[in-house]
Design a protein around this motif. Structure first.
Motif, PDB file in Angstrom:
ATOM      1  N   CYS A 197      33.854  48.973  47.918  1.00 33.23           N
ATOM      2  CA  CYS A 197      32.397  50.085  47.613  1.00 33.23           C
ATOM      3  C   CYS A 197      31.873  47.653  47.804  1.00 33.23           C
ATOM      4  O   CYS A 197      32.453  46.703  48.082  1.00 33.23           O
ATOM      5  N   SER A 198      29.695  48.090  48.294  1.00 32.63           N
ATOM      6  CA  SER A 198      30.016  46.804  48.720  1.00 32.63           C
ATOM      7  C   SER A 198      29.922  45.793  47.936  1.00 32.63           C
ATOM      8  O   SER A 198      28.652  44.600  48.370  1.00 32.63           O
ATOM      9  N   GLU A 199      29.172  45.988  46.335  1.00 33.25           N
ATOM     10  CA  GLU A 199      29.567  45.561  44.981  1.00 33.25           C
ATOM     11  C   GLU A 199      30.003  45.708  44.653  1.00 33.25           C
ATOM     12  O   GLU A 199      30.289  46.653  44.504  1.00 33.25           O
ATOM     13  N   ASN A 200      29.881  44.099  43.194  1.00 32.11           N
ATOM     14  CA  ASN A 200      31.217  44.920  42.610  1.00 32.11           C
ATOM     15  C   ASN A 200      30.221  45.879  41.645  1.00 32.11           C
ATOM     16  O   ASN A 200      29.460  46.000  41.000  1.00 32.11           O
ATOM     17  N   LEU A 201      31.656  46.337  41.247  1.00 33.77           N
ATOM     18  CA  LEU A 201      31.192  47.742  39.857  1.00 33.77           C
ATOM     19  C   LEU A 201      30.988  47.277  38.672  1.00 33.77           C
ATOM     20  O   LEU A 201      31.303  46.420  37.837  1.00 33.77           O
ATOM     21  N   ASN A 202      30.287  47.969  38.400  1.00 34.12           N
ATOM     22  CA  ASN A 202      29.582  47.785  36.849  1.00 34.12           C
ATOM     23  C   ASN A 202      30.481  49.010  35.234  1.00 34.12           C
ATOM     24  O   ASN A 202      30.275  48.202  34.423  1.00 34.12           O
ATOM     25  N   PHE A 203      31.658  48.953  35.810  1.00 34.13           N
ATOM     26  CA  PHE A 203      32.103  49.390  35.161  1.00 34.13           C
ATOM     27  C   PHE A 203      33.687  49.024  35.274  1.00 34.13           C
ATOM     28  O   PHE A 203      34.384  48.647  36.660  1.00 34.13           O
ATOM     29  N   SER A 204      34.771  49.297  34.565  1.00 36.51           N
ATOM     30  CA  SER A 204      36.631  48.980  35.366  1.00 36.51           C
ATOM     31  C   SER A 204      37.634  50.500  34.192  1.00 36.51           C
ATOM     32  O   SER A 204      37.033  50.454  33.002  1.00 36.51           O
ATOM     33  N   ILE A 205      38.178  51.043  34.829  1.00 36.30           N
ATOM     34  CA  ILE A 205      38.936  51.807  34.620  1.00 36.30           C
ATOM     35  C   ILE A 205      40.299  51.551  34.818  1.00 36.30           C
ATOM     36  O   ILE A 205      40.450  51.689  35.796  1.00 36.30           O
ATOM     37  N   ASN A 206      40.520  51.704  33.842  1.00 40.10           N
ATOM     38  CA  ASN A 206      42.466  51.374  34.359  1.00 40.10           C
ATOM     39  C   ASN A 206      43.408  52.054  33.275  1.00 40.10           C
ATOM     40  O   ASN A 206      43.834  52.259  32.092  1.00 40.10           O
ATOM     41  N   GLY A 207      44.810  52.904  34.294  1.00 42.76           N
ATOM     42  CA  GLY A 207      45.958  53.607  33.533  1.00 42.76           C
ATOM     43  C   GLY A 207      46.687  53.769  33.706  1.00 42.76           C
ATOM     44  O   GLY A 207      46.773  53.709  36.142  1.00 42.76           O
ATOM     45  N   GLY A 208      47.850  54.507  33.170  1.00 46.82           N
ATOM     46  CA  GLY A 208      49.029  54.436  34.356  1.00 46.82           C
ATOM     47  C   GLY A 208      49.781  53.221  34.472  1.00 46.82           C
ATOM     48  O   GLY A 208      49.069  52.189  34.972  1.00 46.82           O
ATOM     49  N   VAL A 209      51.514  53.785  34.562  1.00 39.84           N
ATOM     50  CA  VAL A 209      51.993  52.271  35.219  1.00 39.84           C
ATOM     51  C   VAL A 209      53.077  52.619  36.528  1.00 39.84           C
ATOM     52  O   VAL A 209      53.072  51.898  36.635  1.00 39.84           O
ATOM     53  N   ALA A 210      53.043  54.109  36.252  1.00 38.65           N
ATOM     54  CA  ALA A 210      53.386  54.502  37.877  1.00 38.65           C
ATOM     55  C   ALA A 210      53.106  55.867  37.971  1.00 38.65           C
ATOM     56  O   ALA A 210      52.370  57.002  37.237  1.00 38.65           O
ATOM     57  N   PHE A 211      53.167  55.906  39.872  1.00 34.75           N
ATOM     58  CA  PHE A 211      52.223  57.285  40.450  1.00 34.75           C
ATOM     59  C   PHE A 211      53.552  58.599  39.537  1.00 34.75           C
ATOM     60  O   PHE A 211      53.217  59.597  39.496  1.00 34.75           O
ATOM     61  N   ASN A 212      54.540  58.274  39.222  1.00 35.39           N
ATOM     62  CA  ASN A 212      55.065  59.437  39.012  1.00 35.39           C
ATOM     63  C   ASN A 212      55.470  59.668  37.193  1.00 35.39           C
ATOM     64  O   ASN A 212      56.353  60.187  36.828  1.00 35.39           O
ATOM     65  N   SER A 213      54.593  59.215  36.595  1.00 35.16           N
ATOM     66  CA  SER A 213      54.909  59.314  35.095  1.00 35.16           C
ATOM     67  C   SER A 213      53.712  59.298  34.559  1.00 35.16           C
ATOM     68  O   SER A 213      52.545  59.026  35.025  1.00 35.16           O
ATOM     69  N   VAL A 214      53.448  60.746  33.703  1.00 36.56           N
ATOM     70  CA  VAL A 214      52.051  60.917  33.060  1.00 36.56           C
ATOM     71  C   VAL A 214      51.657  59.673  32.316  1.00 36.56           C
ATOM     72  O   VAL A 214      52.482  59.429  31.689  1.00 36.56           O
ATOM     73  N   PRO A 215      50.624  59.599  32.227  1.00 35.30           N
ATOM     74  CA  PRO A 215      49.876  58.537  31.551  1.00 35.30           C
ATOM     75  C   PRO A 215      49.715  58.370  30.496  1.00 35.30           C
ATOM     76  O   PRO A 215      49.012  59.008  29.818  1.00 35.30           O
ATOM     77  N   ASP A 216      49.792  58.086  29.619  1.00 34.22           N
ATOM     78  CA  ASP A 216      49.824  57.706  28.234  1.00 34.22           C
ATOM     79  C   ASP A 216      48.579  56.793  27.338  1.00 34.22           C
ATOM     80  O   ASP A 216      48.407  57.051  26.057  1.00 34.22           O
ATOM     81  N   SER A 217      48.017  56.368  28.264  1.00 34.84           N
ATOM     82  CA  SER A 217      47.014  55.535  27.694  1.00 34.84           C
ATOM     83  C   SER A 217      46.065  54.990  29.673  1.00 34.84           C
ATOM     84  O   SER A 217      46.526  55.146  30.433  1.00 34.84           O
ATOM     85  N   ALA A 218      44.551  55.263  29.078  1.00 31.07           N
ATOM     86  CA  ALA A 218      43.308  54.364  29.920  1.00 31.07           C
ATOM     87  C   ALA A 218      42.489  53.970  29.361  1.00 31.07           C
ATOM     88  O   ALA A 218      42.506  54.238  28.467  1.00 31.07           O
ATOM     89  N   LEU A 219      41.984  52.721  29.473  1.00 34.22           N
ATOM     90  CA  LEU A 219      40.618  52.097  28.669  1.00 34.22           C
ATOM     91  C   LEU A 219      39.846  51.862  30.369  1.00 34.22           C
ATOM     92  O   LEU A 219      39.904  51.513  31.456  1.00 34.22           O
ATOM     93  N   GLY A 220      38.652  52.759  29.900  1.00 32.48           N
ATOM     94  CA  GLY A 220      37.193  52.314  30.573  1.00 32.48           C
ATOM     95  C   GLY A 220      36.558  51.403  29.701  1.00 32.48           C
ATOM     96  O   GLY A 220      36.471  51.589  28.355  1.00 32.48           O
ATOM     97  N   ILE A 221      36.058  50.832  30.639  1.00 31.99           N
ATOM     98  CA  ILE A 221      34.798  49.310  29.610  1.00 31.99           C
ATOM     99  C   ILE A 221      33.439  49.790  30.837  1.00 31.99           C
ATOM    100  O   ILE A 221      33.636  49.438  32.278  1.00 31.99           O
ATOM    101  N   PHE A 222      32.329  50.099  29.705  1.00 36.58           N
ATOM    102  CA  PHE A 222      31.821  50.943  30.469  1.00 36.58           C
ATOM    103  C   PHE A 222      30.216  49.566  29.971  1.00 36.58           C
ATOM    104  O   PHE A 222      30.668  48.694  29.208  1.00 36.58           O
TER     105      PHE A 222
END
Length: 463
Positions: A197-222
């Motif tokens: 993106c051309s500018e910094n995002l106004n939000f963040s979302i992070n989750g999962g530890v590996a592509f081959n695992s179903v993630p059991d948590s995800a944190l969104g900051i808005f």
């Protein structure tokens, strides 16, 4: 001499050896000098090879990528292979017992890798030890090949069979799946979709530890601008779900923590994806931020909460291996970068190009870029082959499961690293499949069956 009785004499040693291996945290790390996958995998590999030395076998370490443990003097052209790995996926959170302690509670050993794949590899190694100590003569060499990078790229096998051009066994099995015999494995694609993106995002979302695992948590900051609408809709959303999304405020930001249930990426329906759940909720909101809105629209239109990839146009299916499966295993949206990772298991009669073409069209529609992180071609060994029939007969005789049939899976094992190979155990039908999940455990009593099956399999293939 009854090999199946003899091998049980080693059970206590097997338990201790599994504990010793599990106590080494062998998640891939940054490479170090002489340690291509980091210190943990290198230590775990040397631990396994040292066990082979102490059991009386010929052992070679190949640059801490992989190693092999040899028994017998037959030719390489007729060699029998057993392929296992010592690396593990990250432990995640929420364990009842420390994941690298290998504690035994009520007959169960808890620890990352007890099932995938340290425990089964060690059981197969002791089965070979029993044959060695029995004095029984084999006509074929048996080689246990151990890798240190199975979970995150197969650099170990690429080095061993590729760069070093080591001979491939004539036929092999890997104890890295479930019983009875896995004769077909779907193709695997790890794809990354990203956007700068051309500018910094106004939000963040992070989750999962590996592509081959179903993630059991995800944190969104808005931004707090969506707070009122979240308050209005979150309770209703949570009331319809087993796993919840919680709301909090921190540093003048709104935090949404989505919880789910981890599972192996090849079996996404066994888990609950915290990332897709978070986007499912976000799709109910009136979002003004353009970048976030585009991401939510992409998920709402093409991903949803599906496992089959239907909305992406990739819900392929065939008779040998069944339906395609899709897992969103990881997401990072912060600063000026958006990235999320797919784990796709596609049926054996389809090609990766068919899958990529459909996804790429839809990614471009949203201004996203598709790239291949890793790939593995499908595996298929006919049910009537000598290898499959021999192993099936052993399984049926020892377990009494006479109606069992060979199976196909979405998981990817070392079987596809060599010719004429299948996955053979070690998970039994009455064992809980908690590989890649918290509280991975091995019931100690199951070692009796594992050892009997593997000692008979090695003997019947190599006699």
């Amino acid at each position: 001499m009854n090999l199946q009785e003899l091998v049980l004499d080693y059970k206590n040693e097997v338990v201790k050896s599994i504990q010793d291996s599990v106590r080494i945290k062998s998640v891939q790390e940054e490479p170090l000098k002489g340690m291509p996958f980091g210190e943990g995998p290198a230590k775990a590999l040397e631990n396994m090879l040292d066990l082979g030395r102490r059991l009386g076998f010929e052992v070679t370490n190949f640059d801490n990528y992989a190693g092999h443990i040899d028994f017998g003097t037959g030719s390489d052209e007729e060699m029998i292979g057993i392929l296992g790995h010592v690396d593990v996926v990250p432990e995640g959170k929420g364990w009842d017992y420390p994941p690298y302690e290998a504690r035994i509670v009520d007959g169960k050993m808890y620890g990352r890798g007890v099932l995938d794949d340290k425990g089964p590899t060690i059981a197969a190694l002791y089965a070979l030890k029993a044959i060695k100590d029995s004095g029984v003569k084999l006509s074929k060499k048996v080689r246990v090949i151990v890798g240190a990078n199975e979970e995150t790229g197969w650099g170990c096998m690429n080095h061993y069979f590729g760069k070093l051009n080591m001979p491939q066994p004539a036929m092999s099995f890997t104890p890295d799946s479930s019983f009875p015999v896995t004769y077909a494995e779907k193709g695997i694609l790890h794809l990354m979709i990203s956007k700068e993106c051309s500018e910094n995002l106004n939000f963040s979302i992070n989750g999962g530890v590996a592509f081959n695992s179903v993630p059991d948590s995800a944190l969104g900051i808005f931004s707090l601008s969506i707070k009122d609408e979240v308050l209005l809709k979150l309770d209703k959303f949570n009331s319809e779900k087993e796993f919840k999304i919680s709301l909090s405020e921190k540093n003048e930001k709104l935090e949404l923590l989505s919880l789910g249930k981890a599972s192996h990426g090849a079996r996404p329906s066994n888990g609950y994806n915290a990332i897709t759940a978070l986007f499912h909720f976000l799709s109910t909101l009136n979002i003004e931020d353009l970048e976030l809105k585009n991401m939510v629209q992409f998920f709402n239109q093409y991903i949803k909460m599906e496992f089959s990839g239907k909305s992406l146009g990739i819900n392929f299916e065939d008779e040998p291996s069944g339906e395609l499966t899709l897992n969103i295993g990881k997401i990072e949206c912060q600063n000026n970068k958006i990235m999320f990772g797919f784990d796709i298991r596609y049926p054996v009669t389809f090609t990766k190009e068919q899958v990529i073409e459909e996804i790429d069209k839809r990614a471009k529609n949203t201004g996203l870029t598709l790239s291949i992180r890793s790939e593995k071609a499908p595996l298929y060994v006919p049910k009537d082959s000598f290898l499959v029939k021999t192993l099936m007969n052993i399984y049926k005789e020892i377990t009494g499961d006479i109606d069992a049939e060979p199976v196909s899976i979405g998981g990817g094992t070392y079987a596809r690293a060599v010719k004429n190979a299948v996955a053979f155990g070690a998970l039994l039908k009455d064992q809980e499949d908690n590989m890649h999940q918290k509280n991975e455990y091995l019931e100690i009593e199951k070692l009796d069956i594992w050892l009997k099956i593997y000692v008979q399999a090695i003997y019947d293939l190599a006699k």
